[in-house]
Design a protein around this motif. Structure first.
Motif, PDB file in Angstrom:
ATOM      1  N   VAL A 148       0.817  -1.213   0.000  1.00 39.89           N
ATOM      2  CA  VAL A 148       0.000   0.000   0.000  1.00 39.89           C
ATOM      3  C   VAL A 148       0.852   1.265   0.000  1.00 39.89           C
ATOM      4  N   LYS A 149       2.021   1.197   0.615  1.00 43.52           N
ATOM      5  CA  LYS A 149       2.886   2.386   0.651  1.00 43.52           C
ATOM      6  C   LYS A 149       3.238   2.864  -0.756  1.00 43.52           C
ATOM      7  N   TYR A 150       3.374   1.923  -1.694  1.00 41.32           N
ATOM      8  CA  TYR A 150       3.721   2.309  -3.058  1.00 41.32           C
ATOM      9  C   TYR A 150       2.570   3.047  -3.743  1.00 41.32           C
ATOM     10  N   LEU A 151       1.328   2.685  -3.407  1.00 40.52           N
ATOM     11  CA  LEU A 151       0.175   3.348  -4.009  1.00 40.52           C
ATOM     12  C   LEU A 151       0.113   4.823  -3.633  1.00 40.52           C
ATOM     13  N   PHE A 152       0.687   5.163  -2.466  1.00 44.29           N
ATOM     14  CA  PHE A 152       0.637   6.548  -1.998  1.00 44.29           C
ATOM     15  C   PHE A 152       1.983   7.255  -2.112  1.00 44.29           C
ATOM     16  N   GLY A 153       2.940   6.621  -2.758  1.00 44.91           N
ATOM     17  CA  GLY A 153       4.233   7.250  -2.966  1.00 44.91           C
ATOM     18  C   GLY A 153       5.025   7.433  -1.685  1.00 44.91           C
ATOM     19  N   LEU A 154       4.864   6.506  -0.752  1.00 42.42           N
ATOM     20  CA  LEU A 154       5.588   6.592   0.514  1.00 42.42           C
ATOM     21  C   LEU A 154       6.803   5.671   0.498  1.00 42.42           C
ATOM     22  N   ARG A 155       7.900   6.167   1.038  1.00 38.31           N
ATOM     23  CA  ARG A 155       9.106   5.357   1.174  1.00 38.31           C
ATOM     24  C   ARG A 155       9.446   5.236   2.652  1.00 38.31           C
ATOM     25  N   GLN A 207      -3.925  17.947   3.524  1.00 37.80           N
ATOM     26  CA  GLN A 207      -2.851  17.758   2.558  1.00 37.80           C
ATOM     27  C   GLN A 207      -2.247  16.367   2.730  1.00 37.80           C
ATOM     28  N   PHE A 208      -2.014  15.716   1.594  1.00 44.24           N
ATOM     29  CA  PHE A 208      -1.518  14.343   1.610  1.00 44.24           C
ATOM     30  C   PHE A 208      -0.760  14.110   0.299  1.00 44.24           C
ATOM     31  N   LYS A 209       0.576  14.099   0.393  1.00 44.43           N
ATOM     32  CA  LYS A 209       1.379  13.868  -0.806  1.00 44.43           C
ATOM     33  C   LYS A 209       2.362  12.738  -0.547  1.00 44.43           C
ATOM     34  N   SER A 210       3.246  12.474  -1.498  1.00 49.03           N
ATOM     35  CA  SER A 210       4.240  11.422  -1.315  1.00 49.03           C
ATOM     36  C   SER A 210       5.332  11.914  -0.366  1.00 49.03           C
ATOM     37  N   GLY A 211       6.064  10.965   0.223  1.00 47.90           N
ATOM     38  CA  GLY A 211       7.102  11.374   1.149  1.00 47.90           C
ATOM     39  C   GLY A 211       7.845  10.198   1.751  1.00 47.90           C
ATOM     40  N   VAL A 212       8.663  10.501   2.753  1.00 46.80           N
ATOM     41  CA  VAL A 212       9.519   9.513   3.400  1.00 46.80           C
ATOM     42  C   VAL A 212       9.153   9.393   4.872  1.00 46.80           C
ATOM     43  N   ILE A 213       9.103   8.165   5.362  1.00 44.24           N
ATOM     44  CA  ILE A 213       8.926   7.899   6.790  1.00 44.24           C
ATOM     45  C   ILE A 213      10.197   7.225   7.296  1.00 44.24           C
ATOM     46  N   ARG A 214      10.828   7.848   8.270  1.00 41.35           N
ATOM     47  CA  ARG A 214      11.973   7.205   8.920  1.00 41.35           C
ATOM     48  C   ARG A 214      11.468   6.444  10.141  1.00 41.35           C
ATOM     49  N   LEU A 215      11.912   5.238  10.280  1.00 39.18           N
ATOM     50  CA  LEU A 215      11.463   4.373  11.356  1.00 39.18           C
ATOM     51  C   LEU A 215      12.698   3.862  12.091  1.00 39.18           C
ATOM     52  N   ARG A 216      12.788   4.193  13.382  1.00 37.77           N
ATOM     53  CA  ARG A 216      13.960   3.782  14.158  1.00 37.77           C
ATOM     54  C   ARG A 216      13.540   2.825  15.265  1.00 37.77           C
ATOM     55  N   ILE A 217      14.171   1.657  15.288  1.00 35.08           N
ATOM     56  CA  ILE A 217      13.928   0.657  16.328  1.00 35.08           C
ATOM     57  C   ILE A 217      15.023   0.821  17.378  1.00 35.08           C
ATOM     58  N   LEU A 218      14.633   1.082  18.614  1.00 33.87           N
ATOM     59  CA  LEU A 218      15.594   1.341  19.683  1.00 33.87           C
ATOM     60  C   LEU A 218      15.935   0.051  20.430  1.00 33.87           C
ATOM     61  N   PRO A 219      17.054   0.038  21.143  1.00 32.03           N
ATOM     62  CA  PRO A 219      17.434  -1.156  21.920  1.00 32.03           C
ATOM     63  C   PRO A 219      16.357  -1.522  22.941  1.00 32.03           C
ATOM     64  N   LYS A 220      16.227  -2.802  23.204  1.00 32.94           N
ATOM     65  CA  LYS A 220      15.202  -3.273  24.130  1.00 32.94           C
ATOM     66  C   LYS A 220      15.487  -2.789  25.552  1.00 32.94           C
ATOM     67  N   ILE A 221      14.412  -2.640  26.314  1.00 32.19           N
ATOM     68  CA  ILE A 221      14.496  -2.251  27.715  1.00 32.19           C
ATOM     69  C   ILE A 221      14.038  -3.444  28.547  1.00 32.19           C
ATOM     70  N   GLU A 222      14.912  -3.972  29.375  1.00 28.69           N
ATOM     71  CA  GLU A 222      14.580  -5.147  30.173  1.00 28.69           C
ATOM     72  C   GLU A 222      13.648  -4.780  31.338  1.00 28.69           C
ATOM     73  N   THR A 223      12.781  -5.709  31.693  1.00 26.50           N
ATOM     74  CA  THR A 223      11.877  -5.483  32.826  1.00 26.50           C
ATOM     75  C   THR A 223      12.017  -6.564  33.900  1.00 26.50           C
ATOM     76  N   LYS A 224      12.930  -7.503  33.696  1.00 28.78           N
ATOM     77  CA  LYS A 224      13.079  -8.578  34.676  1.00 28.78           C
ATOM     78  C   LYS A 224      13.445  -7.999  36.043  1.00 28.78           C
ATOM     79  N   GLY A 225      12.727  -8.433  37.066  1.00 29.60           N
ATOM     80  CA  GLY A 225      12.982  -7.959  38.419  1.00 29.60           C
ATOM     81  C   GLY A 225      12.220  -6.701  38.781  1.00 29.60           C
ATOM     82  N   LEU A 226      11.591  -6.045  37.780  1.00 28.10           N
ATOM     83  CA  LEU A 226      10.825  -4.838  38.067  1.00 28.10           C
ATOM     84  C   LEU A 226       9.440  -5.202  38.599  1.00 28.10           C
ATOM     85  N   THR A 227       8.851  -4.290  39.345  1.00 31.89           N
ATOM     86  CA  THR A 227       7.505  -4.479  39.889  1.00 31.89           C
ATOM     87  C   THR A 227       6.623  -3.318  39.481  1.00 31.89           C
TER      88      THR A 227
END
Length: 282
Positions: free
Chosen positions: A67-74, A227-247
């Motif tokens: 679907v991203k290609y139909l809307f000119g999104l990268r 307004q809705f045109k073509s464009g770029v979306i940057r997507l950043r995946i960050l390092p995991k955050i551990e929860t073991k031992g947390l309450t």
């Protein structure tokens, strides 16, 4: 016949001259196309899994990625390695529009919808959505078949109960859950304060949190200004955050930590997109 020819001539003229017409046409086409894809996907899900199963998200993912290609999104993704985590975990991300799932939508899944969500959705991962989505025709049905967890956001007690059940399901069935902690769509150029549900879920299940950040859509999509045109979306995946031992006592701190990390990333990648594309004119 004359009217038909006039409409055929008028359509390209409006597409060329009216940004408002383009905006509504793209939104209408988007919804209609997703409903059509859902109609195609429902029998496939039933044949593959026989009913409600998180594995059906693979079918949805494969069907909507184009679907991203139909809307000119990268979509430009960084940090892929942080999703290479074994076992269950909770993904949290910011939520700007119905394009998030196309990437999800009004607080859930438009299977529609963040184009980026389906771009990186790991196996055995589903999402949490507001209960109203289950009544959204073919889209609601295919979301149900994909194992999406529905919550009543108006009833806190119900939401907590669903989250507790979701934590148990994550561990029993070894699934991942994608949550939008802002709780609603937001296009104000910053992140809203986070609701605590996703963090209670992660702490209760003692599973990691993987933050995912989408850059601002303001360089190609402005809902209020139509307004809705073509464009770029940057997507950043960050390092995991551990929860073991947390309450539960650590949930507020965990939420604040996640918000700070994601906000820093959001402002950084949004600035990069703005510099490369330039903002839309208001």
């Amino acid at each position: 016949m004359d009217v038909a020819w006039m409409l055929l001539l008028l359509f390209p003229l409006l597409m060329w001259t009216s940004s408002t017409f383009v905006f509504y046409f793209k939104k209408f086409f988007y919804v209609a196309w997703m409903m059509f894809l859902a109609i195609l996907g429902i029998p496939v899900c039933l044949l593959k899994s026989g009913g409600r199963d998180v594995e059906n998200m693979r079918i949805i993912r494969s069907m909507v990625r184009h679907v991203k290609y139909l809307f000119g999104l990268r979509i430009e993704v960084s940090g892929w390695e942080h999703l290479q985590t074994e076992g269950p975990y909770v993904i949290i991300s910011n939520h700007q529009s119905s394009l998030d799932v196309l990437g999800r939508r009004r607080g859930s899944c438009h299977v529609t919808s963040e184009p980026g969500m389906m771009e990186i959705l790991p196996d055995r991962c589903t999402t949490i959505a507001k209960k109203e989505l289950v009544y959204a025709g073919t889209v609601g049905l295919i979301c149900w078949l994909a194992g999406i967890v529905f919550i009543n956001r108006k009833k806190t007690s119900d939401a907590k109960s669903v989250m507790a059940d979701a934590a148990k399901t994550m561990l029993d069935e070894q699934i991942r859950l994608w949550v939008f902690p802002e709780g609603t769509r937001n296009q104000n150029g910053d992140l809203l304060p986070f609701k605590k549900g996703a963090f209670h879920l992660a702490v209760q299940a003692q599973v990691p949190i993987v933050p995912v950040v989408f850059s601002s859509y303001s360089s190609f999509y402005l809902r209020k200004e139509k307004q809705f045109k073509s464009g770029v979306i940057r997507l950043r995946i960050l390092p995991k955050i551990e929860t073991k031992g947390l309450t539960s006592d650590d949930v507020s701190c965990l939420s604040d930590q996640s918000h700070s990390l994601m906000r820093t990333a959001f402002l950084e990648i949004s600035d990069l997109v703005a510099k490369s594309n330039g903002p839309l004119k208001h």
